[in-house]
Design a protein around this motif. Structure first.
Motif, PDB file in Angstrom:
ATOM      1  N   ILE A  19     -11.681  -4.480  -1.593  1.00 28.87           N
ATOM      2  CA  ILE A  19     -11.330  -2.882  -1.625  1.00 28.87           C
ATOM      3  C   ILE A  19     -12.775  -2.326  -2.095  1.00 28.87           C
ATOM      4  O   ILE A  19     -12.844  -1.234  -1.323  1.00 28.87           O
ATOM      5  CB  ILE A  19      -9.803  -2.927  -2.058  1.00 28.87           C
ATOM      6  CG1 ILE A  19      -8.696  -2.969  -1.473  1.00 28.87           C
ATOM      7  CG2 ILE A  19     -10.366  -0.894  -2.714  1.00 28.87           C
ATOM      8  CD1 ILE A  19      -6.805  -3.062  -1.918  1.00 28.87           C
ATOM      9  N   ARG A  49      -2.894   5.246  -2.284  1.00 33.19           N
ATOM     10  CA  ARG A  49      -3.903   6.735  -2.514  1.00 33.19           C
ATOM     11  C   ARG A  49      -3.943   7.499  -2.828  1.00 33.19           C
ATOM     12  O   ARG A  49      -2.482   7.934  -2.286  1.00 33.19           O
ATOM     13  CB  ARG A  49      -4.443   6.101  -0.785  1.00 33.19           C
ATOM     14  CG  ARG A  49      -4.845   4.801  -0.657  1.00 33.19           C
ATOM     15  CD  ARG A  49      -5.472   4.781   1.358  1.00 33.19           C
ATOM     16  NE  ARG A  49      -4.302   4.988   1.632  1.00 33.19           N
ATOM     17  CZ  ARG A  49      -4.589   5.711   3.123  1.00 33.19           C
ATOM     18  NH1 ARG A  49      -5.191   7.048   2.928  1.00 33.19           N
ATOM     19  NH2 ARG A  49      -3.323   6.133   3.870  1.00 33.19           N
ATOM     20  N   ILE A  80      -5.354   0.835  -7.805  1.00 29.96           N
ATOM     21  CA  ILE A  80      -5.672  -0.476  -7.822  1.00 29.96           C
ATOM     22  C   ILE A  80      -4.558  -1.055  -8.608  1.00 29.96           C
ATOM     23  O   ILE A  80      -4.977  -1.095  -9.757  1.00 29.96           O
ATOM     24  CB  ILE A  80      -6.601  -1.226  -7.307  1.00 29.96           C
ATOM     25  CG1 ILE A  80      -7.401  -0.785  -5.940  1.00 29.96           C
ATOM     26  CG2 ILE A  80      -5.778  -3.235  -6.394  1.00 29.96           C
ATOM     27  CD1 ILE A  80      -8.566  -1.357  -5.702  1.00 29.96           C
ATOM     28  N   GLY A 126       0.665  -1.195  -0.106  1.00 28.53           N
ATOM     29  CA  GLY A 126       0.141   0.077   0.330  1.00 28.53           C
ATOM     30  C   GLY A 126       0.634   1.292  -0.223  1.00 28.53           C
ATOM     31  O   GLY A 126       1.628   0.671   1.107  1.00 28.53           O
ATOM     32  N   SER A 184      -2.112  -0.750  -4.165  1.00 29.39           N
ATOM     33  CA  SER A 184      -3.029  -0.363  -3.691  1.00 29.39           C
ATOM     34  C   SER A 184      -2.426   1.308  -3.485  1.00 29.39           C
ATOM     35  O   SER A 184      -1.139   1.400  -2.202  1.00 29.39           O
ATOM     36  CB  SER A 184      -3.781  -0.046  -2.547  1.00 29.39           C
ATOM     37  OG  SER A 184      -3.414   0.077  -1.396  1.00 29.39           O
TER      38      SER A 184
END
Length: 350
Positions: free
Chosen positions: A144, A112, A101, A36, A110
């Protein structure tokens, strides 16, 4: 490095960072790495992308901001853009963001681009279900997507409440109301851009589930997720219709108020014109009266002057002892009076 968390899961269980990975093919198929990232730079993401051999076209797409949710496949990689909508606990407003993603063989990235949604709680929940996590990176992807859709529901509920409050004020004489309606409409449109593409995205994922060997239990998750998206999408469409109708009704109400104000002004103007007309007629009548008075005064002026002069008691005075003096004076007085009468008559003073 804006690395939030990275972990390799073997058969659904988190592996120690330095632990050797199994070499048996049957076990290697159950190895998934989830990394992430939060707002990485191009160089930072490139370093991670090279480690997982992410397709070059996807590397470029991750660095671009997207206004709509989307899905595409490049080589063995699946690229998913999700527009997030989260109800802010501080402002009480709906905040939109983006979550990218990348899914490949045995890994999921992932990325953000906004502070919400937090995925730490989701990661913990998945780690508590090793059987689900062992189904592959698609299990993480669907989880998700499910978390994002669950965040949609309080956001759309807040929008519905805001639009209801606007409907109650549609007939208020508030200049700021139209701006609030436009702002609500823009929020609804942004919500539709986030939600509507997900319908097609989930259909494509469902159709390709067998081709890309997605585990059977996960296919049922897609169907349930598709139903939830459809319900949220319908609510967003209804809000779009309501906000458009509210704008039209408010515009009609404003136009009606303007017409009423114009009618009042017109009536006041007509009343003022009538009063002006009446005053003008009075002034004209007064002028006519003054002209008549002035005309008669002018007619009487010469006889008065002559009579006054001849009425003086003087012995030495022209024509006082002339036999035609008196008739001549009368003739002059009468002649000037008649001449002035005719003159004023022609000029319509009399």
């Amino acid at each position: 490095m804006p690395l939030v968390d990275t972990a390799t899961y073997v058969a659904g269980r988190r592996s120690a960072p330095q632990a050797p990975l199994p070499s048996l093919p049957a076990l290697r198929e159950k190895i998934v790495t989830w990394t992430g990232l939060y707002k990485p730079t191009a160089a930072e993401f490139l370093e991670v992308a090279e480690r997982f051999a992410v397709h070059p076209s996807i590397r470029d797409e991750v660095m671009v901001d997207h206004r709509r949710s989307r899905l595409e496949r490049s080589g063995t990689n699946l690229f998913v853009v999700v527009r997030t909508a989260v109800l802010s606990s501080e402002s009480g407003e709906v905040e939109f963001g983006e979550l990218d993603i990348v899914v490949g063989q045995g890994f999921l990235l992932s990325v953000r681009k906004s502070s919400s949604p937090e995925l730490g709680e989701l990661r913990s929940r998945l780690e508590s279900s090793p059987d689900r996590l062992s189904l592959g990176p698609e299990a993480i992807l669907y989880a998700i997507l499910d978390a994002v859709v669950r965040d949609y529901r309080p956001a759309i509920t807040r929008l519905e409440i805001a639009v209801d409050e606007l409907e109650d004020r549609l007939f208020d004489d508030d200049p700021a109301l139209v701006r609030e309606i436009f702002r609500a409409m823009n929020t609804v449109v942004s919500f539709q851009r986030a939600v509507h593409p997900l319908n097609d995205m989930l259909d494509r994922l469902r159709r390709g589930a067998e081709k890309y060997h997605v585990a059977v239990p996960l296919r049922a998750d897609l169907d349930a997720l598709r139903d939830r998206i459809s319900r949220v999408s319908s609510r967003a469409d209804s809000l779009r219709t309501v906000t458009q109708s509210a704008l039209e009704i408010h515009a009609t109400a404003v136009t009606q108020r303007q017409n009423d104000a114009m009618r009042v002004l017109s009536e006041a103007s007509l009343a003022q014109n009538e009063e002006t007309k009446r005053l003008t007629e009075v002034n004209i009548a007064q002028n006519e009266g003054l002209k008549k008075i002035s005309a008669w005064a002018a007619i009487m002026f010469p006889p008065t002057i002559i009579g006054t002069i001849y009425g003086m008691n003087f012995d030495v005075m022209p024509e006082t002892h002339w036999a035609f003096g008196y008739p001549l004076a009368l003739a002059v007085m009468a002649g000037t009076a008649v001449a002035l009468f005719v003159l004023f008559r022609r000029r319509k003073w009399l």
